[in-house]
Design a protein around this motif. Structure first.
Motif, mmCIF file in Angstrom:
data_model
loop_
_atom_site.group_PDB
_atom_site.id
_atom_site.type_symbol
_atom_site.label_atom_id
_atom_site.label_comp_id
_atom_site.label_asym_id
_atom_site.label_seq_id
_atom_site.Cartn_x
_atom_site.Cartn_y
_atom_site.Cartn_z
ATOM 1 N N GLY A 81 8.900 109.722 -32.928
ATOM 2 C CA GLY A 81 8.101 110.715 -33.639
ATOM 3 C C GLY A 81 7.866 111.977 -32.833
ATOM 4 O O GLY A 81 8.088 112.023 -31.617
ATOM 5 N N PRO A 82 7.397 113.050 -33.492
ATOM 6 C CA PRO A 82 7.134 114.307 -32.798
ATOM 7 C C PRO A 82 5.935 114.177 -31.860
ATOM 8 O O PRO A 82 5.044 113.368 -32.077
ATOM 9 C CB PRO A 82 6.831 115.283 -33.939
ATOM 10 N N GLY A 83 5.970 114.972 -30.789
ATOM 11 C CA GLY A 83 4.834 115.014 -29.880
ATOM 12 C C GLY A 83 4.681 113.793 -28.999
ATOM 13 O O GLY A 83 3.597 113.543 -28.467
ATOM 14 N N ALA A 84 5.748 113.017 -28.807
ATOM 15 C CA ALA A 84 5.658 111.815 -27.974
ATOM 16 C C ALA A 84 5.811 112.174 -26.503
ATOM 17 O O ALA A 84 6.429 113.183 -26.136
ATOM 18 C CB ALA A 84 6.721 110.802 -28.371
ATOM 19 N N ALA A 85 5.249 111.335 -25.642
ATOM 20 C CA ALA A 85 5.420 111.461 -24.203
ATOM 21 C C ALA A 85 6.295 110.315 -23.718
ATOM 22 O O ALA A 85 6.207 109.190 -24.226
ATOM 23 C CB ALA A 85 4.077 111.426 -23.487
ATOM 24 N N VAL A 86 7.147 110.595 -22.736
ATOM 25 C CA VAL A 86 8.050 109.594 -22.173
ATOM 26 C C VAL A 86 7.555 109.197 -20.790
ATOM 27 O O VAL A 86 7.348 110.057 -19.928
ATOM 28 C CB VAL A 86 9.496 110.127 -22.080
ATOM 29 N N VAL A 87 7.368 107.908 -20.579
ATOM 30 C CA VAL A 87 6.982 107.360 -19.280
ATOM 31 C C VAL A 87 8.187 106.590 -18.747
ATOM 32 O O VAL A 87 8.571 105.567 -19.312
ATOM 33 C CB VAL A 87 5.758 106.430 -19.398
ATOM 34 N N GLU A 88 8.798 107.101 -17.666
ATOM 35 C CA GLU A 88 9.989 106.447 -17.127
ATOM 36 C C GLU A 88 9.605 105.608 -15.912
ATOM 37 O O GLU A 88 9.112 106.128 -14.905
ATOM 38 C CB GLU A 88 11.065 107.465 -16.744
ATOM 39 N N PHE A 89 9.857 104.320 -16.011
ATOM 40 C CA PHE A 89 9.556 103.373 -14.944
ATOM 41 C C PHE A 89 10.721 103.349 -13.958
ATOM 42 O O PHE A 89 11.836 102.990 -14.324
ATOM 43 C CB PHE A 89 9.330 101.979 -15.520
ATOM 44 N N GLY A 90 10.468 103.751 -12.704
ATOM 45 C CA GLY A 90 11.539 103.804 -11.720
ATOM 46 C C GLY A 90 12.510 104.917 -12.049
ATOM 47 O O GLY A 90 13.697 104.694 -12.260
ATOM 48 N N SER A 91 12.003 106.146 -12.086
ATOM 49 C CA SER A 91 12.761 107.276 -12.635
ATOM 50 C C SER A 91 13.964 107.673 -11.796
ATOM 51 O O SER A 91 14.951 108.186 -12.329
ATOM 52 C CB SER A 91 11.841 108.486 -12.804
ATOM 53 N N GLY A 92 13.922 107.465 -10.469
ATOM 54 C CA GLY A 92 15.060 107.810 -9.635
ATOM 55 C C GLY A 92 15.492 109.250 -9.823
ATOM 56 O O GLY A 92 14.683 110.176 -9.791
ATOM 57 N N SER A 93 16.777 109.464 -10.067
ATOM 58 C CA SER A 93 17.309 110.813 -10.218
ATOM 59 C C SER A 93 17.025 111.411 -11.585
ATOM 60 O O SER A 93 17.280 112.604 -11.808
ATOM 61 C CB SER A 93 18.821 110.803 -9.992
ATOM 62 N N ALA A 94 16.494 110.629 -12.511
ATOM 63 C CA ALA A 94 16.088 111.106 -13.843
ATOM 64 C C ALA A 94 17.231 111.778 -14.599
ATOM 65 O O ALA A 94 17.004 112.699 -15.383
ATOM 66 C CB ALA A 94 14.893 112.069 -13.703
ATOM 67 N N GLU A 95 18.447 111.283 -14.426
ATOM 68 C CA GLU A 95 19.588 111.928 -15.065
ATOM 69 C C GLU A 95 19.733 111.586 -16.546
ATOM 70 O O GLU A 95 20.268 112.375 -17.313
ATOM 71 C CB GLU A 95 20.880 111.571 -14.320
ATOM 72 N N LYS A 96 19.259 110.418 -16.963
ATOM 73 C CA LYS A 96 19.488 109.983 -18.345
ATOM 74 C C LYS A 96 18.401 110.451 -19.305
ATOM 75 O O LYS A 96 18.646 110.589 -20.501
ATOM 76 C CB LYS A 96 19.602 108.462 -18.399
ATOM 77 N N VAL A 97 17.192 110.677 -18.802
ATOM 78 C CA VAL A 97 16.082 110.979 -19.705
ATOM 79 C C VAL A 97 16.281 112.297 -20.445
ATOM 80 O O VAL A 97 15.754 112.491 -21.541
ATOM 81 C CB VAL A 97 14.746 110.975 -18.920
ATOM 82 N N GLY A 98 17.058 113.203 -19.882
ATOM 83 C CA GLY A 98 17.329 114.470 -20.561
ATOM 84 C C GLY A 98 17.993 114.271 -21.911
ATOM 85 O O GLY A 98 17.811 115.093 -22.823
ATOM 86 N N LEU A 99 18.762 113.198 -22.073
ATOM 87 C CA LEU A 99 19.389 112.912 -23.364
ATOM 88 C C LEU A 99 18.332 112.671 -24.437
ATOM 89 O O LEU A 99 18.534 113.036 -25.601
ATOM 90 C CB LEU A 99 20.300 111.694 -23.244
ATOM 91 N N LEU A 100 17.208 112.069 -24.044
ATOM 92 C CA LEU A 100 16.111 111.860 -24.991
ATOM 93 C C LEU A 100 15.422 113.175 -25.317
ATOM 94 O O LEU A 100 15.154 113.477 -26.484
ATOM 95 C CB LEU A 100 15.099 110.858 -24.424
ATOM 96 N N PHE A 101 15.115 113.964 -24.288
ATOM 97 C CA PHE A 101 14.400 115.220 -24.533
ATOM 98 C C PHE A 101 15.227 116.204 -25.345
ATOM 99 O O PHE A 101 14.677 117.008 -26.108
ATOM 100 C CB PHE A 101 13.958 115.842 -23.205
#
Length: 324
Positions: A81-101
């Motif tokens: 849904g709109p306006g959600a926040a993402v909490v990444e457990f063990g984010s490391g280099s955070a390379e994959k989360v950009g696909l979600l954003f």
């Protein structure tokens, strides 16, 4: 880039981590079967080596999971849904989360959580630069233990993110405990997007954790080098070798450091004896069948809402929803 409200003190954090490393090393290396928790593989050098590992031809999980995430990101974003926040457990280099954003509508915030401060800051800065206007709230913490979330607007939908098949590093019992804890942190109605490696041919699995270039071996051996650097140990790295083995009964890859001869190691005022052939068990990577993973999540209070895979059946990405 914003920060979480709890002030980060690098010196205090370094002291805390050194004390925790010492406690884990003493407990694990004086046990009948020697072990070291895999979280200590990820100091700055370990993080650098892991970035090399994920680009190796033998290491299929990262590229396979990334392709799956590209295909399912829009559906995940719609469900979050709109306006959600993402909490990444063990984010490391955070390379994959950009696909979600890239797919999400007006994301409220990104909360990366990691035990390695340098890696956390680098990944958080990368996400902030790629998504101007996104609130980024890094939290230095051991994500396997309870931690407070930074303050977010009331009613913000929360999406946990746990990629990379890191769930496989836990035993099934500790995986359930982690998922229960994550549910308590994220709260009722939250969702969790999680990657899980699948059971497959033994040769494929062992090659992924013992590559021809020796990068995974260097990654594993760096753990002993870290004990030398941070705890004043005197491990002779040439007296150990890396070994990856498939445990068919428990359906997991195990990483070990094998002592090549009888030897005595000093660490923090203690004398540690190793027999020839004795190992230090440094990491597990459990592989899951779909029915087993669904049952694991259900036992921890999560419903498997969706799951996606690749054509070769190598890897799965699961979207979970809090029950109740």
């Amino acid at each position: 880039m914003s920060r979480a409200e709890n002030r980060y003190d690098p010196e205090a954090e370094a002291r805390t981590q050194r004390a925790a490393l010492l406690a884990d090393a003493v407990a694990g290396l004086t046990a009948e079967r020697k072990t070291l928790p895999c979280k200590w593989l990820y100091d700055a050098e370990g993080a650098r080596l892991f970035e090399d590992i994920i680009r190796l031809p033998e290491y299929y999980p990262t590229r396979t999971e990334t392709a799956i995430l590209r295909g399912c990101a829009a559906e995940v974003a719609a469900l979050a849904g709109p306006g959600a926040a993402v909490v990444e457990f063990g984010s490391g280099s955070a390379e994959k989360v950009g696909l979600l954003f890239d797919a999400m509508e007006r994301p409220a915030a990104y909360v990366p959580v990691d035990i390695a401060p340098e890696w956390l800051e680098e990944g958080a800065a990368r996400v902030a630069a790629a998504h101007p206007g996104l609130t980024v709230l890094p939290v230095v913490a051991d994500f396997t233990r309870p931690f407070p979330l930074p303050r977010l607007p009331r009613g913000t939908p929360l999406l946990g993110f746990f990629p990379g098949s890191t769930i496989g590093n836990f035993t099934p019992d500790t995986a359930r405990e982690f998922l229960r804890m994550a549910g308590r942190i994220l709260g009722p109605g939250s969702r969790m997007l999680i990657g899980a490696d699948r059971v497959k041919d033994q040769a494929v699995l062992e090659a992924a954790y013992d590559d021809a270039a020796g990068v995974t071996a260097a990654f594993n051996m760096n753990l002993l080098a870290r004990l030398n650097r941070e705890l004043g140990a005197d491990f002779d790295l040439s007296a150990f070798r890396h070994e990856a083995r498939w445990n068919a009964e428990k359906e997991r890859i195990e990483m070990h450091l094998v002592s090549l001869r009888p030897q005595l190691v000093r660490m923090a005022g203690r004398r540690l004896r190793f027999a020839g052939g004795e190992t230090i068990h440094t990491e597990n990577s459990h592989k899951y069948r779909p029915e087993g993973f669904t049952a694991l999540c259900a036992a921890a209070g999560w419903q498997a809402e969706r799951h996606w895979g690749d054509a070769d059946g190598l890897f799965s990405v699961w979207l979970l929803k809090q029950e109740g």
